[in-house]
Write a protein that holds these residues in place. Structure first.
Motif, PDB file in Angstrom:
ATOM      1  N   GLY A 142      -3.175   9.452 -22.674  1.00 42.20           N
ATOM      2  CA  GLY A 142      -4.389   9.461 -21.175  1.00 42.20           C
ATOM      3  C   GLY A 142      -5.425   9.015 -21.552  1.00 42.20           C
ATOM      4  N   ASP A 143      -5.433   8.772 -19.664  1.00 44.30           N
ATOM      5  CA  ASP A 143      -7.611   8.191 -20.376  1.00 44.30           C
ATOM      6  C   ASP A 143      -8.390   9.038 -18.951  1.00 44.30           C
ATOM      7  N   ARG A 144      -9.834   8.087 -18.833  1.00 44.32           N
ATOM      8  CA  ARG A 144     -10.462   8.785 -17.427  1.00 44.32           C
ATOM      9  C   ARG A 144      -9.798   8.388 -16.531  1.00 44.32           C
ATOM     10  N   PHE A 145      -9.039   7.656 -16.488  1.00 41.19           N
ATOM     11  CA  PHE A 145      -8.789   7.119 -14.938  1.00 41.19           C
ATOM     12  C   PHE A 145      -7.233   8.244 -14.807  1.00 41.19           C
ATOM     13  N   ASP A 146      -6.158   8.047 -15.587  1.00 43.48           N
ATOM     14  CA  ASP A 146      -5.440   9.061 -15.677  1.00 43.48           C
ATOM     15  C   ASP A 146      -3.656   9.092 -14.927  1.00 43.48           C
ATOM     16  N   VAL A 147      -3.666   8.282 -14.712  1.00 40.33           N
ATOM     17  CA  VAL A 147      -2.841   7.917 -13.682  1.00 40.33           C
ATOM     18  C   VAL A 147      -1.551   8.407 -13.584  1.00 40.33           C
ATOM     19  N   ARG A 148      -0.954   9.541 -13.587  1.00 32.50           N
ATOM     20  CA  ARG A 148       0.425  10.362 -14.416  1.00 32.50           C
ATOM     21  C   ARG A 148       0.982   9.728 -12.748  1.00 32.50           C
ATOM     22  N   GLY A 149       0.509   9.957 -11.470  1.00 30.85           N
ATOM     23  CA  GLY A 149       1.726   9.813 -10.745  1.00 30.85           C
ATOM     24  C   GLY A 149       1.828  11.403 -10.479  1.00 30.85           C
ATOM     25  N   PHE A 150       3.062  11.693  -9.004  1.00 31.96           N
ATOM     26  CA  PHE A 150       3.146  13.140  -8.065  1.00 31.96           C
ATOM     27  C   PHE A 150       4.523  13.113  -7.828  1.00 31.96           C
ATOM     28  N   SER A 151       5.010  13.621  -7.245  1.00 30.58           N
ATOM     29  CA  SER A 151       6.947  13.450  -6.283  1.00 30.58           C
ATOM     30  C   SER A 151       5.937  13.189  -4.793  1.00 30.58           C
ATOM     31  N   ARG A 152       5.222  13.140  -4.795  1.00 29.12           N
ATOM     32  CA  ARG A 152       4.785  13.236  -3.305  1.00 29.12           C
ATOM     33  C   ARG A 152       3.978  11.557  -3.154  1.00 29.12           C
ATOM     34  N   GLY A 153       3.745  11.051  -4.169  1.00 29.61           N
ATOM     35  CA  GLY A 153       2.041   9.905  -4.143  1.00 29.61           C
ATOM     36  C   GLY A 153       3.223   9.202  -3.752  1.00 29.61           C
ATOM     37  N   GLY A 154       1.966   8.598  -3.138  1.00 33.43           N
ATOM     38  CA  GLY A 154       2.199   6.945  -2.633  1.00 33.43           C
ATOM     39  C   GLY A 154       1.780   7.004  -0.969  1.00 33.43           C
ATOM     40  N   TYR A 155       1.939   5.553   0.114  1.00 32.44           N
ATOM     41  CA  TYR A 155       1.819   5.908   1.081  1.00 32.44           C
ATOM     42  C   TYR A 155       3.164   6.214   0.996  1.00 32.44           C
ATOM     43  N   HIS A 156       3.870   6.671   1.905  1.00 32.38           N
ATOM     44  CA  HIS A 156       4.709   6.003   3.328  1.00 32.38           C
ATOM     45  C   HIS A 156       5.157   5.943   4.442  1.00 32.38           C
ATOM     46  N   ILE A 157       5.518   4.460   4.852  1.00 33.18           N
ATOM     47  CA  ILE A 157       4.755   4.050   5.566  1.00 33.18           C
ATOM     48  C   ILE A 157       6.431   3.542   6.862  1.00 33.18           C
ATOM     49  N   SER A 158       5.422   4.130   8.101  1.00 35.06           N
ATOM     50  CA  SER A 158       6.287   4.905   8.955  1.00 35.06           C
ATOM     51  C   SER A 158       7.171   4.081   9.741  1.00 35.06           C
ATOM     52  N   SER A 159       6.146   2.788  10.445  1.00 35.53           N
ATOM     53  CA  SER A 159       6.405   2.040  11.074  1.00 35.53           C
ATOM     54  C   SER A 159       5.102   0.012  10.773  1.00 35.53           C
ATOM     55  N   VAL A 160       5.288  -0.831  11.206  1.00 40.90           N
ATOM     56  CA  VAL A 160       4.465  -1.677  11.826  1.00 40.90           C
ATOM     57  C   VAL A 160       4.825  -2.689  12.339  1.00 40.90           C
ATOM     58  N   GLU A 161       3.968  -2.937  13.062  1.00 35.88           N
ATOM     59  CA  GLU A 161       3.957  -3.999  13.843  1.00 35.88           C
ATOM     60  C   GLU A 161       2.747  -5.022  14.435  1.00 35.88           C
ATOM     61  N   VAL A 162       3.541  -6.039  14.485  1.00 30.77           N
ATOM     62  CA  VAL A 162       2.752  -6.964  14.712  1.00 30.77           C
ATOM     63  C   VAL A 162       2.801  -7.438  16.018  1.00 30.77           C
ATOM     64  N   THR A 163       1.068  -8.508  16.712  1.00 34.56           N
ATOM     65  CA  THR A 163       1.102  -9.083  17.922  1.00 34.56           C
ATOM     66  C   THR A 163       0.422  -9.990  17.498  1.00 34.56           C
ATOM     67  N   TYR A 164       0.980 -11.214  18.009  1.00 30.66           N
ATOM     68  CA  TYR A 164       0.263 -12.825  17.818  1.00 30.66           C
ATOM     69  C   TYR A 164       0.660 -13.059  19.160  1.00 30.66           C
ATOM     70  N   LYS A 165      -0.299 -14.382  19.767  1.00 30.55           N
ATOM     71  CA  LYS A 165       0.016 -14.605  21.159  1.00 30.55           C
ATOM     72  C   LYS A 165       0.140 -13.665  22.216  1.00 30.55           C
TER      73      LYS A 165
END
Length: 653
Positions: free
Chosen positions: A123-146
């Motif tokens: 371990g260290d000060r930041f102690d990044v271990r991760g957990f089962s529900r960790g992180g983003y869940h991206i459900s959709s991405v939409e782009v609008t251009y011109k």
């Protein structure tokens, strides 16, 4: 040392007999004047966007990201943030962009993240271990251009997300809109930068890295896509933030920027107290300790949406809890403009020797830095007590709940000081950690000197002690955070600050240093300076070629060892003057301050420029003594981290 062996010295003018020269001393000298003062060329940008004077040139460009965020804090077994962010991205570069890169910092907490992989098993000060529900869940991405809107399937690599566009995005001011729906579970310990912690009267949530945000596309490297791995912090574009946080109605939500709907989320008593605080230099309680958790304090049902805005910022963060004591006071800026400083903390942090003074510390720090360096550009700042030891965001800082007195002062003034470096002067923290941590540590020293007549000023600092534990580091300051030794990153703070102190107090003097440093801040406010822009800016505005200093202090691990190695009186008579020989044993060159005490009681300090070492590591000069030298001391104020203090002293007969 008690006595030094006197050395017979060659006098160029031929007035003195010669027995030996000082050349024998050079055998043990590591110093090489060509290494320190030889030719050096700093990198330049290919587009000519940065001038040789260390300023943005007329062709400098910088992209922009404006955010509208709507997020909900959902309490439960896995307390989550669900959100929708719409990013309006402006490409001011001359380049077409076939794809966009975004940061997904919450992905650090996925079990298989790179940050988790490189965390020591101990371990260290930041102690990044991760957990089962960790992180983003991206459900959709939409782009609008011109005028065309289409869905994009993101390509996610660890903590980065690439959006491949249907058609290239043009430069020179073109805009594109990106809309992302997402959610993530709030970690308990978010790498000491955010998270949640249970206190007696409820959870305190410190929420940061809470929305997908644009990577920086700059004039130096194009897309900056170094992954977030724990130690290395952030590099963000500037833009306007318009954000909404929906939370249970019994909670208070404090955050970056200005609250837009106080009448909808505050009780009449809190509204009245807030108005009082905006006119008071003393702390005013918005929610008192005995009011926490009472229905009269939060006379609302269901959920409430808190609406904040912050203009021309590089990030936003917020805190939320039903356990907050909340207080505030007015901030007085040099221009006459007024602002507000606030603190939100649980009962465990309360007390006159603890968080009861947090707002006082915050207010005074904001006023000191605004007067000394650059006026704080926003209207408010808040300090939140919770799980993070100390973390900074524009207008919002997180400090550890159990700190008291000088420790709390140090944490508050450091974290809010980051609003100058890197929130105003927007350096790349992920590559050059010293440019924010070190400069901030440097300005913290002067805040501690000024606050409340030096209540917490440390007068015991000596350069040897400050740098001692990093003296054997194999990594120079220019090393990126994720590549530096696990026990050595503290030098980003203290070695940088010490270097700036030396530059100010020993090399340039306060007037020239302060003017040049202010010029650097002024020219790079809300922009993205490189280290080489700093080097050029300080050289140019101070009128001094400091490349020997930048090279030695920031790009090497060279040490300093100045020594007094010889004294001889002219014609063996001290009244005729003295020939003093000094030696630079180690690789780092520095000016020499030499305090001389004569037997007749006369005391003076000589200031020899660094140029005495330009031709070699041994220098002899004539001192107009009128009696024998009783004592000489190199660096009498202990400004330099000299590795051998014994040879800094000469005792006469």
């Amino acid at each position: 040392m008690r006595y030094l062996k006197l050395i017979n010295i060659l006098c160029v003018g031929g007035l003195f007999a010669i027995a030996n020269t000082a050349s024998a001393q050079t055998d043990s000298i590591k110093y090489n004047h060509q290494e320190s003062f030889g030719p050096i060329t700093w990198p330049v940008t290919g587009q000519g966007t940065r001038s040789n004077a260390g300023k943005p040139s007329p062709t400098y460009w910088q992209n922009r990201a404006d955010y509208q965020i709507k997020a909900t804090l959902n309490e439960g077994k896995d307390t989550t943030i669900t959100g929708e962010v719409t990013i309006t991205y402006t490409n001011n570069s001359p380049d077409q962009l076939d794809y966009l890169w975004l940061q997904l910092d919450q992905n650090l907490f996925k079990p298989d993240s790179r940050g988790a992989a490189v965390t020591p098993y101990t371990g260290d000060r930041f102690d990044v271990r991760g957990f089962s529900r960790g992180g983003y869940h991206i459900s959709s991405v939409e782009v609008t251009y011109k005028g065309e809107t289409y869905k994009v399937t993101p390509v996610i690599t660890d903590a980065r997300m690439q959006l491949r566009l249907n058609a290239p995005m043009d430069g020179k001011g073109e805009k594109i809109s990106v809309k992302i729906n997402y959610d993530f579970a709030i970690p308990f310990y978010g790498a000491d930068r955010m998270g949640r912690k249970k206190f007696k009267q409820g959870y305190v949530y410190e929420i940061a890295q809470w929305y997908p945000r644009m990577c920086v596309y700059d004039d130096v490297e194009g897309w900056n896509t170094l992954p977030y791995m724990g130690l290395g912090e952030f590099y963000c574009e500037y833009g306007d933030f318009d954000y909404y946080v929906t939370a249970p109605a019994n909670m208070v939500v404090v955050g970056s920027g200005d609250l837009q709907n106080p009448e909808e989320v505050l009780s009449p008593a809190q509204l009245s107290r807030m108005a009082e605080a905006k006119s008071s230099d003393k702390t005013v309680m918005l929610i008192k300790q005995n009011e926490v958790g009472k229905s009269s304090t939060r006379p609302f049902k269901g959920s409430l949406t808190w609406h904040y805005k912050m203009l021309n910022s590089r990030d936003v963060a917020f805190g939320a809890s039903d356990a907050f004591i909340w207080d505030a006071a007015r901030v007085n800026f040099p221009s006459g403009r007024k602002g507000i400083a606030m603190s939100a903390y649980p009962v465990e942090s309360a007390g006159v020797d603890s968080w009861g003074r947090s707002t006082e510390y915050l207010k005074n720090s904001m006023e000191i830095y605004s007067k000394a360096y650059f006026e704080y550009p926003w209207n408010s700042a808040v300090n939140v007590s919770g799980v993070a030891l100390g973390m900074e965001y524009p207008g919002a800082i997180f400090c550890l709940g159990g700190l008291k007195k000088g420790q709390l002062w140090g944490d508050v003034t450091h974290e809010i000081g980051h609003n100058w470096f890197p929130m105003i002067v927007g350096s790349n923290e992920r590559k050059y950690m010293w440019m924010d941590e070190g400069f901030n540590t440097f300005i913290n020293e002067y805040a501690s000197q000024q606050f409340n007549k030096g209540e917490y000023n440390d007068t015991t600092k000596q350069a040897q002690r400050i740098l001692g534990q990093y003296r054997n580091s194999k990594d120079p300051l220019m090393t990126a955070p994720e590549a530096i030794g696990l026990n050595d990153y503290g030098q980003y703070y203290v070695k940088t600050a010490l270097g700036m102190d030396i530059l100010r107090n020993v090399v340039l003097g306060p007037d020239r240093f302060d003017y040049a440093f202010h010029e650097y801040i002024k020219n790079w406010a809300f922009k993205h300076p490189l280290p080489y822009d700093l080097f050029r800016a300080m050289n140019d505005a101070s009128g001094e070629d400091l490349n020997w200093f930048w090279k030695g202090w920031f790009t090497t691990t060279w040490k300093i060892d100045q020594a007094i190695t010889g004294v001889k009186y002219v014609d063996d008579n001290a009244a005729n003057g003295s020939l003093i020989t000094i030696t630079n044993n180690e690789k780092m060159a520095m000016p020499v301050d030499l305090k001389i005490t004569q037997a007749n009681g006369k005391v003076e300090t000589l200031h020899l420029p660094v140029n005495v070492w330009q031709r070699g590591g041994v220098w002899t000069f004539k001192y107009p003594s009128t009696s024998k030298i009783k004592l000489m001391v190199i660096d009498p104020e202990h400004e330099l981290p000299d590795v051998n203090l014994k040879n800094n002293v000469y005792y006469g007969e």
